[in-house]
Structures are given as structure tokens and as C-alpha cells.
Design an enzyme around this catalytic site. Structure first.
Site, PDB file in Angstrom:
ATOM      1  N   ASP A   1       0.819  -1.208   0.000  1.00  8.28           N
ATOM      2  CA  ASP A   1       0.000   0.000   0.000  1.00  8.28           C
ATOM      3  C   ASP A   1       0.858   1.267   0.000  1.00  8.28           C
ATOM      4  O   ASP A   1       1.947   1.285   0.570  1.00  8.28           O
ATOM      5  CB  ASP A   1      -0.915  -0.011   1.236  1.00  8.28           C
ATOM      6  CG  ASP A   1      -2.088   0.928   1.061  1.00  8.28           C
ATOM      7  OD1 ASP A   1      -2.318   1.412  -0.064  1.00  8.28           O
ATOM      8  OD2 ASP A   1      -2.779   1.179   2.068  1.00  8.28           O
TER       9      ASP A   1
ATOM     10  N   ARG B   1       1.852  -4.169   7.183  1.00  7.01           N
ATOM     11  CA  ARG B   1       1.019  -3.191   6.478  1.00  7.01           C
ATOM     12  C   ARG B   1       1.842  -1.932   6.293  1.00  7.01           C
ATOM     13  O   ARG B   1       2.326  -1.336   7.253  1.00  7.01           O
ATOM     14  CB  ARG B   1      -0.243  -2.890   7.285  1.00  7.01           C
ATOM     15  CG  ARG B   1      -1.125  -1.808   6.681  1.00  7.01           C
ATOM     16  CD  ARG B   1      -2.070  -2.368   5.640  1.00  7.01           C
ATOM     17  NE  ARG B   1      -2.684  -1.340   4.824  1.00  7.01           N
ATOM     18  CZ  ARG B   1      -3.983  -1.253   4.572  1.00  7.01           C
ATOM     19  NH1 ARG B   1      -4.809  -2.106   5.108  1.00  7.01           N
ATOM     20  NH2 ARG B   1      -4.451  -0.306   3.780  1.00  7.01           N
TER      21      ARG B   1
ATOM     22  N   ARG C   1       0.104   7.515  -3.125  1.00  3.74           N
ATOM     23  CA  ARG C   1       0.673   8.639  -2.367  1.00  3.74           C
ATOM     24  C   ARG C   1       2.136   8.875  -2.733  1.00  3.74           C
ATOM     25  O   ARG C   1       2.589  10.007  -2.822  1.00  3.74           O
ATOM     26  CB  ARG C   1       0.527   8.379  -0.858  1.00  3.74           C
ATOM     27  CG  ARG C   1      -0.860   8.735  -0.340  1.00  3.74           C
ATOM     28  CD  ARG C   1      -1.127   8.110   1.006  1.00  3.74           C
ATOM     29  NE  ARG C   1      -1.414   6.684   0.872  1.00  3.74           N
ATOM     30  CZ  ARG C   1      -1.496   5.849   1.894  1.00  3.74           C
ATOM     31  NH1 ARG C   1      -1.258   6.287   3.112  1.00  3.74           N
ATOM     32  NH2 ARG C   1      -1.789   4.576   1.685  1.00  3.74           N
TER      33      ARG C   1
ATOM     34  N   ASN D   1     -10.852  -3.409  -5.112  1.00  5.32           N
ATOM     35  CA  ASN D   1     -10.108  -2.482  -5.977  1.00  5.32           C
ATOM     36  C   ASN D   1     -10.800  -2.219  -7.319  1.00  5.32           C
ATOM     37  O   ASN D   1     -10.446  -1.272  -8.027  1.00  5.32           O
ATOM     38  CB  ASN D   1      -8.677  -2.975  -6.238  1.00  5.32           C
ATOM     39  CG  ASN D   1      -7.744  -2.773  -5.059  1.00  5.32           C
ATOM     40  OD1 ASN D   1      -6.818  -3.546  -4.840  1.00  5.32           O
ATOM     41  ND2 ASN D   1      -7.969  -1.732  -4.263  1.00  5.32           N
TER      42      ASN D   1
ATOM     43  N   SER E   1      -7.905  -4.671   6.146  1.00  6.50           N
ATOM     44  CA  SER E   1      -8.457  -4.478   4.799  1.00  6.50           C
ATOM     45  C   SER E   1      -8.739  -5.770   4.041  1.00  6.50           C
ATOM     46  O   SER E   1      -8.381  -5.905   2.875  1.00  6.50           O
ATOM     47  CB  SER E   1      -7.528  -3.577   3.963  1.00  6.50           C
ATOM     48  OG  SER E   1      -7.453  -2.296   4.522  1.00  6.50           O
TER      49      SER E   1
ATOM     50  N   SER F   1      -7.338  -6.273  -4.686  1.00 12.01           N
ATOM     51  CA  SER F   1      -8.417  -6.792  -3.843  1.00 12.01           C
ATOM     52  C   SER F   1      -9.742  -6.816  -4.601  1.00 12.01           C
ATOM     53  O   SER F   1      -9.903  -6.142  -5.626  1.00 12.01           O
ATOM     54  CB  SER F   1      -8.563  -5.940  -2.582  1.00 12.01           C
ATOM     55  OG  SER F   1      -9.254  -4.743  -2.875  1.00 12.01           O
TER      56      SER F   1
HETATM   57  C1  IPE Z   1      -1.512  -0.013  -3.401  1.00 16.63           C
HETATM   58  O1  IPE Z   1      -1.282   1.358  -3.487  1.00 16.63           O
HETATM   59  C2  IPE Z   1      -1.729  -0.656  -4.748  1.00 16.63           C
HETATM   60  C3  IPE Z   1      -3.017  -1.312  -4.922  1.00 16.63           C
HETATM   61  C4  IPE Z   1      -4.008  -1.328  -4.065  1.00 16.63           C
HETATM   62  C5  IPE Z   1      -3.243  -2.013  -6.185  1.00 16.63           C
HETATM   63  P1  IPE Z   1      -2.486   2.373  -3.522  1.00 16.63           P
HETATM   64  O2  IPE Z   1      -2.888   2.577  -4.937  1.00 16.63           O
HETATM   65  O3  IPE Z   1      -3.583   1.917  -2.614  1.00 16.63           O
HETATM   66  O4  IPE Z   1      -1.812   3.695  -2.956  1.00 16.63           O
HETATM   67  P2  IPE Z   1      -2.475   4.802  -2.034  1.00 16.63           P
HETATM   68  O5  IPE Z   1      -3.058   4.120  -0.839  1.00 16.63           O
HETATM   69  O6  IPE Z   1      -3.521   5.499  -2.861  1.00 16.63           O
HETATM   70  O7  IPE Z   1      -1.343   5.689  -1.677  1.00 16.63           O
HETATM   71 MG    MG Z   2      -4.108   2.335  -0.662  1.00 17.68          MG
END
Ligand code: IPE
Ligand code: MG
Length: 221
Positions: free
Chosen positions: A2, A167, A6, A50, A175, A47
């Protein structure tokens, strides 16, 4: 894994660049796990929730995961890594991606050094539901529905419960990751965003794990 979005946003880059940068983190973490002799490593790649993301990000993630597999499976295979997938193989996963997954599992099926499971289109609740549905469709009577029987119907029945779950990105949630299997896992949280994660971060998580006292509901012996 994760914090990709960001990581990219902080650099003024599109979120997808964060996913791309996560590849180096994945490979270095695998390398570190091999050094430690870890035999089961599971990565939460995508996920069941997602799919709620914008269509172009979902499309990118499907293509990226596919290309990562194609580009990296040979070197992973040479290192003795067995690649497996845990998750729903439903209509939303492009056929081509499913084919690559099957190929990669077949290619690495004879490896025993480490099993690298990609939790892909994975949800812990979905896994439990899928297992229950399978048991019902097999006509298993209520008296035979035990914890062991449920486990036998999980996506990878022989996968042991995780000792530790890491995590990243400062979030403090499970999650929907391996919710049944996590019941007694040690949870380690780090603020490191996934693209910045390296084997040293794995090592410090393992050190933190080693300081924990695991009692499984019993008393310290
Ligand atoms: C994790 O990074 C990648 C996946 C869930 C596929 P994020 O895309 O969730 O990154 P943030 O949480 O927006 O920073
Ligand atoms: Mg994320």
C-alpha cells in the site's frame, strides 16, 4: 503493498507511476525473504474491492500485473520460487491475465524454496464465502463443517497461517487480507510507502516480530 498512489502524488506523478515503482520493492522484498529462508510470502496485489477504482487505473493494474509476471517469472523461477495465486477467477479478470497466471504457476510448480502467493482479485470474506459455497455444493453435512474442512476449501489449502503481516503506508487496518488466517498473526505497521519498501524494512519487521510474545490465547510459558 500500500501507498503507491501517495508515493507518486508526492512526486507530482500520476498514480500509475507509483504502481510501476512498486515492482522494485516487490523484487527486493522477495530477495530479502529468500535470504531469511522464509518459505511462504504472500503479497496483496489486487483486492475484490479495488474494482471500485477508476476504470483506467484498474486497466493499468491488470496490464501491469500481467507484464510483471511475464518479465519476471523466469528469474523468480531460477531462484527456486514457486508462484501461486489466491483469489477469485471471475469474469472481471481479463482472460489473457488468467492465462499468464496459469502459465506462471505451471512454470514454477516444481520449485520448493519459497512459495510466493499473489493475492489477486482477493478478498478474505470472499474466500470464506467461496469455501462455504463449495462445501454446500459438495453436500457436506453440518456436522462435518469444521475449521479444518473450511481450510481445505480455501484458495490454497496448504498455505500456513501467516506468522506476521506487514502493512505499509501508515494505515492500521487488515483491509480484508487473509481475515480467517490472520486470527493470530503478528501485525507490523510501517509508515514506509510500498515503492520505498526494501529488504531492510522486511528485516526490521522480522526483528519487531521476534520481540513479540505469542500466546494464542494461552499464558506465557
Ligand atoms: C496499493 O497502493 C496498490 C493497490 C491497491 C493495487 P495504492 O494505490 O492503494 O496507494 P495509495 O493508498 O492510494 O497511496
Ligand atoms: Mg491504498
Amino acid at each position: 503493498m500500500d501507498g503507491n498512489g501517495r508515493w507518486a502524488q508526492r512526486r507530482g506523478l500520476p498514480r500509475t507511476e507509483g504502481h510501476a515503482a512498486g515492482e522494485a520493492a516487490l523484487l527486493d522484498t522477495v530477495e530479502g525473504a529468500l535470504e531469511l529462508g522464509i518459505s511462504w510470502l504472500t503479497m496483496f496485489a489486487f483486492s475484490t474491492e479495488n474494482w471500485r477504482r477508476p476504470a483506467d487505473e484498474v486497466r493499468y493494474l491488470m496490464g501491469f500485473n500481467e507484464s510483471l509476471l511475464v518479465r519476471r517469472r523466469d528469474e523468480l523461477c531460477d531462484k527456486g520460487v514457486r508462484i501461486r495465486f489466491a483469489g477469485r477467477r471471475d469474469w472481471r479478470v481479463p482472460k489473457r491475465v488468467l492465462r499468464r497466471m496459469d502459465e506462471s504457476e505451471a512454470l514454477t510448480a516444481g520449485n520448493h524454496r519459497m512459495t510466493l502467493t499473489m493475492a489477486f482479485n482477493y478478498g478474505g470474506r470472499a474466500e470464506i464465502l467461496d469455501a462455504v459455497r463449495e462445501m454446500v455444493s459438495e453436500g457436506i453435512p453440518a456436522s462435518r463443517i469444521t475449521e479444518a474442512a473450511l481450510r481445505r476449501h480455501f484458495y490454497i489449502p496448504e498455505m500456513p497461517d501467516p506468522d506476521m503481516v506487514i502493512r505499509t503506508s501508515g494505515e492500521h487496518r487488515v483491509s480484508n487480507f487473509l481475515v480467517w488466517q490472520n486470527a493470530y498473526s503478528e501485525l507490523v505497521f510501517t509508515d514506509v510507502l510500498w515503492p520505498d519498501f526494501r529488504r531492510e524494512d522486511l528485516f526490521s519487521a522480522v526483528c519487531e516480530f521476534q520481540g513479540r510474545s505469542r500466546r494464542y490465547g494461552g499464558l506465557r510459558r
